[in-house]
Design a protein around this motif. Structure first.
Motif, mmCIF file in Angstrom:
data_model
loop_
_atom_site.group_PDB
_atom_site.id
_atom_site.type_symbol
_atom_site.label_atom_id
_atom_site.label_comp_id
_atom_site.label_asym_id
_atom_site.label_seq_id
_atom_site.Cartn_x
_atom_site.Cartn_y
_atom_site.Cartn_z
ATOM 1 N N SER A 96 61.016 17.584 7.679
ATOM 2 C CA SER A 96 60.443 18.296 8.826
ATOM 3 C C SER A 96 60.717 19.796 8.794
ATOM 4 O O SER A 96 60.291 20.522 9.688
ATOM 5 C CB SER A 96 61.021 17.738 10.126
ATOM 6 N N PHE A 97 61.466 20.240 7.797
ATOM 7 C CA PHE A 97 61.860 21.659 7.735
ATOM 8 C C PHE A 97 60.926 22.426 6.801
ATOM 9 O O PHE A 97 60.544 21.918 5.748
ATOM 10 C CB PHE A 97 63.276 21.800 7.176
ATOM 11 N N LYS A 98 60.624 23.657 7.167
ATOM 12 C CA LYS A 98 60.027 24.550 6.191
ATOM 13 C C LYS A 98 61.142 24.963 5.226
ATOM 14 O O LYS A 98 62.311 25.021 5.630
ATOM 15 C CB LYS A 98 59.433 25.781 6.876
ATOM 16 N N ALA A 99 60.751 25.258 3.988
ATOM 17 C CA ALA A 99 61.762 25.506 2.955
ATOM 18 C C ALA A 99 62.746 26.605 3.375
ATOM 19 O O ALA A 99 63.967 26.404 3.364
ATOM 20 C CB ALA A 99 61.078 25.868 1.643
ATOM 21 N N ALA A 100 62.210 27.758 3.766
ATOM 22 C CA ALA A 100 63.086 28.873 4.130
ATOM 23 C C ALA A 100 63.909 28.542 5.376
ATOM 24 O O ALA A 100 65.079 28.923 5.485
ATOM 25 C CB ALA A 100 62.251 30.131 4.369
ATOM 26 N N GLU A 101 63.299 27.824 6.276
ATOM 27 C CA GLU A 101 63.970 27.451 7.524
ATOM 28 C C GLU A 101 65.197 26.575 7.239
ATOM 29 O O GLU A 101 66.271 26.762 7.840
ATOM 30 C CB GLU A 101 62.946 26.685 8.353
ATOM 31 N N ALA A 102 65.037 25.619 6.305
ATOM 32 C CA ALA A 102 66.154 24.726 5.965
ATOM 33 C C ALA A 102 67.313 25.513 5.368
ATOM 34 O O ALA A 102 68.476 25.273 5.697
ATOM 35 C CB ALA A 102 65.681 23.662 4.975
ATOM 36 N N ILE A 103 66.976 26.482 4.520
ATOM 37 C CA ILE A 103 68.029 27.278 3.871
ATOM 38 C C ILE A 103 68.730 28.162 4.907
ATOM 39 O O ILE A 103 69.960 28.225 4.979
ATOM 40 C CB ILE A 103 67.425 28.145 2.744
ATOM 41 N N GLU A 104 67.929 28.822 5.727
ATOM 42 C CA GLU A 104 68.514 29.721 6.744
ATOM 43 C C GLU A 104 69.382 28.960 7.733
ATOM 44 O O GLU A 104 70.477 29.401 8.091
ATOM 45 C CB GLU A 104 67.395 30.454 7.493
ATOM 46 N N LEU A 105 68.879 27.820 8.179
ATOM 47 C CA LEU A 105 69.639 27.069 9.187
ATOM 48 C C LEU A 105 70.959 26.572 8.605
ATOM 49 O O LEU A 105 72.000 26.601 9.278
ATOM 50 C CB LEU A 105 68.796 25.904 9.723
ATOM 51 N N THR A 106 70.931 26.154 7.340
ATOM 52 C CA THR A 106 72.183 25.732 6.709
ATOM 53 C C THR A 106 73.158 26.907 6.629
ATOM 54 O O THR A 106 74.358 26.757 6.882
ATOM 55 C CB THR A 106 71.917 25.179 5.293
ATOM 56 N N ASP A 135 57.166 28.586 3.365
ATOM 57 C CA ASP A 135 56.744 28.090 4.685
ATOM 58 C C ASP A 135 56.149 26.683 4.615
ATOM 59 O O ASP A 135 55.488 26.231 5.553
ATOM 60 C CB ASP A 135 55.724 29.055 5.300
ATOM 61 N N GLU A 136 56.377 26.017 3.505
ATOM 62 C CA GLU A 136 55.847 24.659 3.332
ATOM 63 C C GLU A 136 56.868 23.647 3.871
ATOM 64 O O GLU A 136 58.075 23.811 3.694
ATOM 65 C CB GLU A 136 55.614 24.409 1.838
ATOM 66 N N LEU A 137 56.371 22.608 4.525
ATOM 67 C CA LEU A 137 57.273 21.563 5.012
ATOM 68 C C LEU A 137 57.866 20.794 3.831
ATOM 69 O O LEU A 137 57.202 20.582 2.816
ATOM 70 C CB LEU A 137 56.518 20.590 5.910
ATOM 71 N N GLY A 138 59.106 20.336 4.011
ATOM 72 C CA GLY A 138 59.801 19.614 2.948
ATOM 73 C C GLY A 138 59.037 18.398 2.465
ATOM 74 O O GLY A 138 59.048 18.074 1.281
ATOM 75 N N MET A 139 58.352 17.732 3.386
ATOM 76 C CA MET A 139 57.639 16.510 3.003
ATOM 77 C C MET A 139 56.473 16.807 2.053
ATOM 78 O O MET A 139 55.987 15.902 1.378
ATOM 79 C CB MET A 139 57.128 15.779 4.239
ATOM 80 N N VAL A 149 65.238 23.814 -3.302
ATOM 81 C CA VAL A 149 65.529 24.184 -1.910
ATOM 82 C C VAL A 149 66.909 23.639 -1.528
ATOM 83 O O VAL A 149 67.711 24.320 -0.877
ATOM 84 C CB VAL A 149 64.441 23.636 -0.954
ATOM 85 N N GLY A 150 67.193 22.413 -1.965
ATOM 86 C CA GLY A 150 68.514 21.827 -1.710
ATOM 87 C C GLY A 150 69.613 22.666 -2.332
ATOM 88 O O GLY A 150 70.660 22.907 -1.713
ATOM 89 N N PHE A 151 69.377 23.137 -3.556
ATOM 90 C CA PHE A 151 70.367 24.002 -4.217
ATOM 91 C C PHE A 151 70.589 25.266 -3.391
ATOM 92 O O PHE A 151 71.732 25.708 -3.187
ATOM 93 C CB PHE A 151 69.893 24.361 -5.627
ATOM 94 N N ALA A 152 69.488 25.834 -2.906
ATOM 95 C CA ALA A 152 69.606 27.059 -2.092
ATOM 96 C C ALA A 152 70.352 26.770 -0.795
ATOM 97 O O ALA A 152 71.143 27.593 -0.323
ATOM 98 C CB ALA A 152 68.211 27.620 -1.810
#
Lengths: 318, 264
Positions: A96-106, A135-139, A149-152
């Motif tokens: 449900s996360f956008k790629a950059a959003e997941a990295i920033e939130l982490t 800005d693409e969703l993880g799914m 993205v996980g590495f980031a």
């Protein structure tokens, strides 16, 4: 390389015995200095994941200590979660996360301020060449991009110990190189990096030191060159068997033969090179083999000798 | 290509204290809400439909539903709405995370367990409160003269109900290690909630022994608290209801946080 050895990672006598009596780790001793990229190699079930889960506080050692500097990770798992960052082998839960959003939130969860985290996120996206998916969703991401993205996420605000479990799974060769550059930079910045893998050839190029773990015990530890030194004077004989044939019986001087798919890999003494060629050519003459290759031994040959398993370089794991 | 990443800002200082807790709490609310982004609208719709369904559906049992019955049902539905997310959806999400091994990453994040639990509570409130409002609005629209009387007690009643529902769910989610068992337990909880707890029907209609069992469980008391806050109906032992629900909430919160931090 930073020399802040006061923040080195230490595992001393780490033993884990599960309730069913399985001894997953048996008196493991490890030290990873800041700036060092350390490989932890071993086949499935060797005890790698058990050690990692004890470091990040999911499991508790039956005996032994885990420390970063003077911080006791066993007594204080909440400190372990701050000092360690972790990329699990499983994909990150970011559908449900956008790629950059997941990295920033982490990064924010790891305590980074907004500006620093945003800058670092942008830089990582660019360095890993995945900005186009920011800005693409993880799914909607491919497995490889999701892995990057996980590495980031794991390294956006890295801890003193960065644990990367099979970081290059599903990643294409070009971006693998970019990822390894970033791993190296983590070391340059003073992180201790623990690379958990059973991809020996990749590890050989990437780590400063490594340990091979088997049945919960460390069976070898050192630099890749030092581990290969024991095989000096040896050659690697690889015979591509014809599909469907039985594994041929090897002469006594063919050491540690292991079959992976249709590849039969073994080591021979340098002075047995001629005999090795004759044997391989003979197999080809019988229709048992299609081709062969003779070359210098690699870390994988050491790994096979130590564990009796082939590594997972894109092939099945024994 | 050229590598342009800025140098990694390695964490040097250990973070502790209220600011660390608050930052983790806020971040985890965002994390949970974004995690549910794809399903949040669907969740809200299902919540509203189930609430409205109960409000309207019970009316079909009667040619002319007595207002007392309509009031009973309409003031029980908020409890269903409030505990559904925390008690049922929460454990199932955790079970999914464990089954897909993504739980390890979430667990490795440096957030205090209490902050993580509190964040999930807020998300459950966000998931439940709109449905409560819509269900009550539909009840007023459907049943002319419905004697609703919203009192200030509605705030503590709803907040405590959602808190205890969420904490029961978290305790179930984290105390049970097997994802399959967690899913089965939540199914049983849903079944028991609708069939054997006096939320949508009076406790007097149950066998005495089952009523006595429910007196020790939180759901009946949640219904009494919420109903008392939405009506002028007299309730005896309301303080007991708050005490029972509060005790369940606290005990389950402790169990959940301990289970979150438990290392096998």
């Amino acid at each position: 390389m930073p020399t802040d050895t006061a923040m080195a990672f230490h595992a001393e006598g780490v033993t884990k015995v599960y309730a069913d009596g399985l001894r997953a780790n048996d008196a493991l001793d490890l030290r990873i200095a800041p700036g060092e990229v350390f490989g932890l190699l071993g086949p499935n079930g060797a005890g790698k994941s058990t050690l990692v889960k004890q470091i990040i506080g999911l499991l508790k050692p039956t005996e032994g200590t885990l420390r970063i500097g003077e911080h006791d990770l066993v007594a204080h798992p909440e400190i372990a979660r701050q000092l360690c960052s972790y990329l699990p082998q499983a994909q990150m839960p970011i559908d449900s996360f956008k790629a950059a959003e997941a990295i920033e939130l982490t990064g924010r969860i790891r305590g980074g301020d907004r500006a620093t985290v945003r800058a670092r996120t942008d830089a990582l996206l660019e360095a890993l060449d995945i900005t186009q998916w920011r800005d693409e969703l993880g799914m909607k991401l491919s497995g490889g991009v999701k892995r990057l993205v996980g590495f980031a996420m794991a390294t956006v605000l890295p801890g003193r110990l960065v644990i990367l479990d099979e970081p290059t799974n599903d990643v294409d060769p070009l971006r693998r190189r970019l990822l390894w550059e970033q791993v190296r930079r983590l070391g340059d910045e003073g992180c201790a990096v623990m690379l958990v893998t059973h991809n020996v050839l990749e590890a050989e190029k990437s780590v400063d030191r490594l340990a091979v773990i088997m049945d919960g015990k460390i069976v070898a530890e050192g630099t890749p060159s030092a581990l290969k030194a024991a095989d000096r004077g040896q050659l690697r004989l690889q015979v591509m068997l014809s599909p469907g044939v039985e594994t041929p019986e090897s002469p006594e001087w063919v050491r540690h033969p292991v079959r992976v798919g249709n590849n039969l890999v073994a080591t021979i003494d340098e002075d047995a090179a001629s005999a090795g060629i004759d044997w391989a050519v003979g197999l080809m003459g019988q229709g048992t083999a299609e081709e062969y290759a003779l070359g210098a031994t690699t870390l994988e040959d050491v790994y096979i000798r130590l564990t009796g398993h082939a590594s997972a370089n894109g092939e099945d794991e024994a | 290509m050229t590598t342009t990443a800025t140098l990694a800002p390695v964490s040097l200082e250990l973070r502790t204290g209220p600011r660390h807790w608050w930052a983790g709490f806020r971040s985890m609310i965002t994390w949970h809400l974004v995690s549910l982004r794809l399903w949040l609208v669907l969740l809200a719709v299902v919540q509203v439909l189930s609430g409205v369904g109960f409000v309207l559906g019970f009316g079909l049992f009667f040619e002319q539903i007595p207002l007392s019955v309509a009031l009973f049902v309409s003031t029980g539905v908020p409890v269903v709405n409030l505990v559904m997310t925390g008690m049922v959806l929460g454990p199932q999400l955790v079970a999914d995370q464990k089954a897909s091994h993504s739980f390890d990453f979430i667990h490795s994040l440096p957030v205090p367990h209490t902050a993580s639990a509190a964040a999930w509570y807020v998300v459950c409130l966000i998931g439940g409160l709109p449905a409560v409002a819509v269900s009550l609005a539909v009840a007023v629209w459907r049943y002319d003269g419905l004697p609703l009387a919203v009192t200030p007690d509605v705030a503590p009643a709803l907040l405590l109900t959602a808190f205890t529902g969420t904490m029961v769910g978290l305790a179930v989610a984290h105390a049970i290690t097997s994802p399959m068992v967690t899913r089965l337990v939540t199914q049983v909880l849903v079944f028991a909630m609708f069939a054997f707890t006096p939320i949508l029907f009076p406790v007097e209609q149950m066998p005495a022994w089952l009523g006595a069992v429910n007196s020790a469980l939180p759901l009946r008391h949640m219904a009494d608290m919420v109903r008392a806050s939405l009506t002028d109906l007299p309730f005896e032992n309301l303080a007991t209801s708050y005490a029972v629900v509060g005790a369940w909430g606290l005990v389950c919160a402790v169990l959940a946080v301990r289970a979150l931090g438990r290392r096998r």
